[in-house]
Each structure stands twice: as C-alpha cells, then as structure tokens.
Enzyme design. Structure first.
Site, PDB file in Angstrom:
ATOM      1  N   ASP A   1       7.636  -5.889  19.130  1.00 20.27           N
ATOM      2  CA  ASP A   1       7.657  -5.338  20.481  1.00 20.27           C
ATOM      3  C   ASP A   1       8.189  -6.452  21.367  1.00 20.27           C
ATOM      4  O   ASP A   1       7.490  -7.450  21.619  1.00 20.27           O
ATOM      5  CB  ASP A   1       6.246  -4.927  20.907  1.00 20.27           C
ATOM      6  N   VAL A   2       9.418  -6.324  21.837  1.00 23.93           N
ATOM      7  CA  VAL A   2      10.060  -7.434  22.537  1.00 23.93           C
ATOM      8  C   VAL A   2       9.389  -7.767  23.864  1.00 23.93           C
ATOM      9  O   VAL A   2       9.631  -8.846  24.421  1.00 23.93           O
ATOM     10  CB  VAL A   2      11.574  -7.168  22.781  1.00 23.93           C
TER      11      VAL A   2
ATOM     12  N   ASP B   1      12.160  -4.546  15.056  1.00 24.21           N
ATOM     13  CA  ASP B   1      12.145  -3.303  15.820  1.00 24.21           C
ATOM     14  C   ASP B   1      10.720  -2.767  15.865  1.00 24.21           C
ATOM     15  O   ASP B   1       9.862  -3.192  15.075  1.00 24.21           O
ATOM     16  CB  ASP B   1      13.067  -2.274  15.153  1.00 24.21           C
TER      17      ASP B   1
ATOM     18  N   LYS C   1      20.966  -5.964  33.356  1.00 23.76           N
ATOM     19  CA  LYS C   1      21.997  -6.584  32.515  1.00 23.76           C
ATOM     20  C   LYS C   1      22.676  -7.753  33.237  1.00 23.76           C
ATOM     21  O   LYS C   1      23.139  -8.704  32.595  1.00 23.76           O
ATOM     22  CB  LYS C   1      23.014  -5.533  32.068  1.00 23.76           C
TER      23      LYS C   1
ATOM     24  N   TYR D   1      19.514  -0.444  35.664  1.00 19.45           N
ATOM     25  CA  TYR D   1      20.029  -0.901  34.370  1.00 19.45           C
ATOM     26  C   TYR D   1      21.080  -1.983  34.585  1.00 19.45           C
ATOM     27  O   TYR D   1      21.058  -3.032  33.921  1.00 19.45           O
ATOM     28  CB  TYR D   1      20.624   0.278  33.610  1.00 19.45           C
TER      29      TYR D   1
ATOM     30  N   ASN E   1      19.280  -7.859  21.171  1.00 17.92           N
ATOM     31  CA  ASN E   1      19.988  -6.591  21.370  1.00 17.92           C
ATOM     32  C   ASN E   1      19.116  -5.487  21.964  1.00 17.92           C
ATOM     33  O   ASN E   1      19.640  -4.582  22.614  1.00 17.92           O
ATOM     34  CB  ASN E   1      20.561  -6.123  20.026  1.00 17.92           C
TER      35      ASN E   1
ATOM     36  N   VAL F   1      29.647   2.863  24.297  1.00 17.95           N
ATOM     37  CA  VAL F   1      29.803   3.248  22.897  1.00 17.95           C
ATOM     38  C   VAL F   1      29.295   4.684  22.735  1.00 17.95           C
ATOM     39  O   VAL F   1      28.237   5.032  23.273  1.00 17.95           O
ATOM     40  CB  VAL F   1      29.002   2.297  21.979  1.00 17.95           C
TER      41      VAL F   1
END
Length: 264
Positions: free
Chosen positions: A62-63, A39, A162, A158, A89, A193
């Site tokens: 840092d993805v 993360d 995805k 978004y 994730n 969620v």
C-alpha cells in the site's frame, strides 16, 4: 553487456499488477533485470510475477502506508538479493470539474500520487544508499504525466499531483547528490495510453459534457499530439528501461516526456 542491458540488477515496480506497471515489469525483465511487482492486488500481482518466470516475485504494498513500504523494500531485497531500481508507478486519477470537487477524491489522489511517491523515494534512498540493505546506489524513476505540462479540463487535481511528482523528483535528485547516496532520480511524463485509466478519463470527460463522446475526447488528444497517435504501453516501458540503464548514467533530476510532443 550493452548499455541497455539490465542483467544482474533488481527492480521494484509499484502498481505493477496491471496497466503501465505490468508493461514496465515485462520490459525490465526482458532487459535482464529481476523484478518484484508491488501492488495491493495480491492475486493479480502474484500471477503476473509467475508469468515473468524464475527469479521474479511479488510483494504486497500500500504505497500510502510507511510501514507497508518498509516491509516491501525489505522483502524485495530478500527476494532479489538487492535493489537497484525503483519505479514509482502507482497512481490514481479521479476526474472532476473544479466546481464539483469531492474532497475524498482529492485526498485519494494526494495520498497515492504524492505521498506514495514521496514514501517510495524515502525507502529507496534508505535501501540503496551506502549502509542500506542494498547499499550500491541505483535509479528511481517516478511516473508523472503529460497532465503536469498541459491544461486539460476535468483533471486539475490530478495534474497538480503529477506536477508535484516532478518537483519531488528534482529535489530528491539534489538531496541524493549532496548526501552521496549514489541514486539517480528522474521522472517520465507519459502521454495518454488507451488502457483502463485512459478509457476511464475519456468516458469521464464525455459524461461531464466536455466532449460529445469518449471518441471525440480521444480525437482531441490525438489532434494535440504532433506524433498523431496515443501512447502505447511499450513507449513508456521502453523509456523506463532507458532511465534505469547505463545509457542514462548522466541523466539525473530530469523529466522525460514520452507524449508524442503533446506537452511541448
């Protein structure tokens, strides 16, 4: 060892310092895996790793940065002695009506959700394939969203990112198979969620005038869900454990809905 027992396996969870990622890290650890949380939130991630106990760890990641991925993958292998499971994730959601799109918000979602996932697959393959630093194959689990399968207002970009995660998953599974990497690649479509991101979306769509209140927005989601409730973190985390386990040994290139039927 049961088919859902991950004892002896090593996992890296991106965006693991909070929310769904935190729940996934706990579930993988309970199943016996050694977990490295990755993360940009160093303090929070390190503290969570401590709560998981001995044998677990944290790496800064840092993805969106290729060099950061290379360093994180190497650190995970060093800390865990290998790498068998990657959970891609990390993700962001910026709500907007299409007529009011902010290019910066679009770029952020593309970079984190699409580029970040693609780079994760890249470094998982390089690490897990024969001759890699781990070299024993493994499982990559990408986190898409029910947003990839429905038309819900204010999340067009978004949803598009995805949907891209779904396509990345399927092509990656084919490449891994054709090249003999021994890495299964699947994705999940979580339902909404009631965590920080979910609450933010409910507040955003109410602010944009699409619903009378955040509660009304949540009610609309529940109404569209045959199971009659929102998703729980445990629902998603348990599905991650399944896809990482031997119970899913012949599940590859698939998208698994964990949405209570909302996206059917």
């Amino acid at each position: 060892m049961t088919h859902m027992d991950l004892t002896g396996r090593s996992a890296l969870v991106t965006g693991g310092a909070q929310g769904l990622g935190e729940g996934m890290a706990h579930a993988l650890a309970r199943a016996g895996a050694r977990v490295v949380i990755a993360d940009i939130q160093d303090d929070r991630g390190a503290k969570l790793a401590e709560t998981l106990g001995t044998g677990h760890g944290f790496v800064h990641l840092d993805v969106t940065d290729d060099a950061s991925w290379a360093a994180a993958a190497a650190a995970a292998v060093e800390q865990l002695g290998g790498l068998d499971i990657l959970v891609n994730n990390a993700g962001v959601e910026v709500s907007s009506l299409l007529a009011d799109l902010d290019p910066e918000g679009v770029r952020k979602m593309l970079e984190v959700n699409v580029l970040g996932t693609a780079l994760g697959i890249k470094h998982a393959f390089r690490t897990m394939r024969p001759g890699g630093a781990a070299g024993n194959g493994g499982s990559v689990i990408n986190i898409a969203s029910v947003a990839a399968t429905i038309a819900f207002p204010a999340i067009a970009v978004y949803s598009a990112t995805k949907s891209a995660v779904d396509r990345l998953t399927r092509v990656a599974a084919m490449e891994s198979g054709k090249l003999g990497y021994g890495v299964r690649v699947n994705c999940l479509y979580p339902g909404l969620v009631p965590n920080e991101m979910g609450a933010g979306l409910a507040n955003d769509v109410a602010r944009l005038g699409l619903f009378g209140s955040p509660e009304e927005a949540v009610g609309a989601v529940v109404e569209l869900t045959p199971s009659g409730r929102l998703a729980a973190t445990e629902d998603i985390a348990n599905a991650v454990v399944f896809l990482a386990s031997d119970s899913a040994a012949f599940v590859n290139g698939a998208g698994l809905p964990v949405d209570g039927g909302m996206g059917m």
